[in-house]
Design an enzyme around this catalytic site. Structure first.
Site, PDB file in Angstrom:
ATOM      1  N   LYS A  64      75.915  11.547  -3.797  1.00  0.00           N
ATOM      2  CA  LYS A  64      75.952  11.884  -2.360  1.00  0.00           C
ATOM      3  C   LYS A  64      77.227  11.363  -1.692  1.00  0.00           C
ATOM      4  O   LYS A  64      77.671  11.924  -0.688  1.00  0.00           O
ATOM      5  CB  LYS A  64      74.703  11.317  -1.669  1.00  0.00           C
ATOM      6  N   TYR A 186      71.935  20.775  -5.310  1.00  0.00           N
ATOM      7  CA  TYR A 186      71.592  19.365  -5.095  1.00  0.00           C
ATOM      8  C   TYR A 186      71.058  18.733  -6.393  1.00  0.00           C
ATOM      9  O   TYR A 186      71.481  17.649  -6.797  1.00  0.00           O
ATOM     10  CB  TYR A 186      70.571  19.262  -3.950  1.00  0.00           C
TER      11      TYR A 186
HETATM   12  N1  GLU Z   1      67.595  13.445  -7.213  1.00  0.00           N
HETATM   13  C1  GLU Z   1      66.842  12.377  -6.650  1.00  0.00           C
HETATM   14  C2  GLU Z   1      65.869  12.920  -5.640  1.00  0.00           C
HETATM   15  O1  GLU Z   1      66.195  13.829  -4.974  1.00  0.00           O
HETATM   16  C3  GLU Z   1      67.800  11.402  -6.037  1.00  0.00           C
HETATM   17  C4  GLU Z   1      67.110  10.168  -5.649  1.00  0.00           C
HETATM   18  C5  GLU Z   1      67.996   8.983  -5.549  1.00  0.00           C
HETATM   19  O2  GLU Z   1      68.757   8.638  -6.452  1.00  0.00           O
HETATM   20  O3  GLU Z   1      67.893   8.358  -4.489  1.00  0.00           O
HETATM   21  O4  GLU Z   1      64.768  12.470  -5.503  1.00  0.00           O
END
Ligand code: GLU
Length: 301
Positions: A64, A186
């Site tokens: 992110k 995503y």
């Molecule tokens: N791909 C994970 C989700 O969307 C990411 C979560 C994370 O690392 O905070 O739940």
């Protein structure tokens, strides 16, 4: 630096494996808990590592940071009309908060905010996940890093909450692209696999006022400052206060057990140990960063 890293590894050894490996994405739950790696990339120098620092793992939410940086590099700060930048004080996947905030996510590092950033990147580039992967490959100098398709598929299969969030965002008019497409990008960006070495190198531009590995300006100094600020306040789930207290650096964690942290002007750091504490941050990883800043005095405070 090699001696320091060896000392930190010894100091945190009793903590490695303590906590719980995330298993809400089933293929993450299969990673052995007793792993620890750490890498430090000097702002203008070599990269040092210890333990499993060259072993690839799922970067998850650490991605992110890079999608946000890419959007800011294209679009300066228009993303902030669609996402706030305050700590959330609720779990990273809260639907209740998104409803209360009428579709404007609290920050870009909770899932709702990251979905909006990915959506914007999709509009800007036509392929959000490949843009993130491309940036990471260039900055890490590792053309072979890529997506773990099993993790991406596992996220999609068990992604009901993320889908709900994306639909809720769409219902508030805060997505520009179809829900399914945003989710696909995503999940793919979260499923990128990298080592601590890769991640320390890839995040080094944040220790260099936004200057990328090839010496060109990727982010302006002001943008780099802002990404670091959002990491400090919102980068480690509901434990950003505790992380700032213990580590004193901008950081971003992921449920794969990785954490990146930035010492502006000095170095970028990546740690990995898959067992997580109650707030979703790697137990040994946070301890190692605490040891690092305490022993070196390198912190933003
Ligand atoms: N791909 C994970 C989700 O969307 C990411 C979560 C994370 O690392 O905070 O739940």
């Amino acid at each position: 630096m090699p001696q320091l890293l060896a000392d930190i590894t010894a100091a945190v050894a009793p903590l490695v494996g303590q906590g719980r490996v995330a298993d809400y994405i089933p293929s993450l739950g299969r990673v052995p808990a007793a792993r620890f790696g750490m890498a430090v990339a000097m702002a203008d120098g070599p990269v040092y590592g210890t333990g499993d620092w060259q072993q690839a793992f799922s970067i998850q939410s650490i991605s992110k940071v890079f999608s946000l940086a890419l959007v800011m590099s294209h679009d300066y700060d228009s993303i902030w009309k669609r996402v706030s930048r305050e700590p959330s004080g609720t779990p990273f996947n809260s639907l209740v908060q998104l409803e209360a905030d009428r579709g404007i996510p609290r920050n870009p590092f909770i899932n709702a905010g990251a979905l909006v950033v990915t959506d914007r990147l999709l509009t800007l580039t036509g392929d959000a996940a490949s843009s993130v992967a491309g940036l990471l490959r260039t900055e890490a100098g590792n053309p072979s890093l890529g997506i773990d398709a099993t993790v991406a598929a596992s996220e999609a299969e068990h992604g009901h909450r993320n889908s709900s969030m994306a639909h809720l965002l769409a219902s508030y008019g805060n997505l520009e692209n179809p829900v399914e497409k945003v989710l696909e990008h995503y999940f793919n960006q979260c499923a990128l696999e990298m080592s601590c070495e890769d991640l320390a190198l890839a995040s080094r531009f944040l220790a260099r006022n936004g200057v990328g590995s090839n010496g060109t300006v990727f982010l302006t100094p002001a943008q780099s400052k802002r990404v670091n600020a959002v990491m400090l306040t919102c980068g480690t789930y509901d434990a950003a206060g505790e992380f700032a207290y213990r580590v004193g650096l901008p950081g971003k964690s992921g449920v794969g057990g990785g954490i990146i942290a930035i010492v502006p002007g000095k170095c970028s750091i990546a740690v990995w140990s898959p067992a997580l504490g109650p707030n979703g941050n790697s137990v040994a990883g946070v301890a190692a960063l605490d040891e690092f800043t305490t022993r070196t005095g390198w912190s933003v405070f």
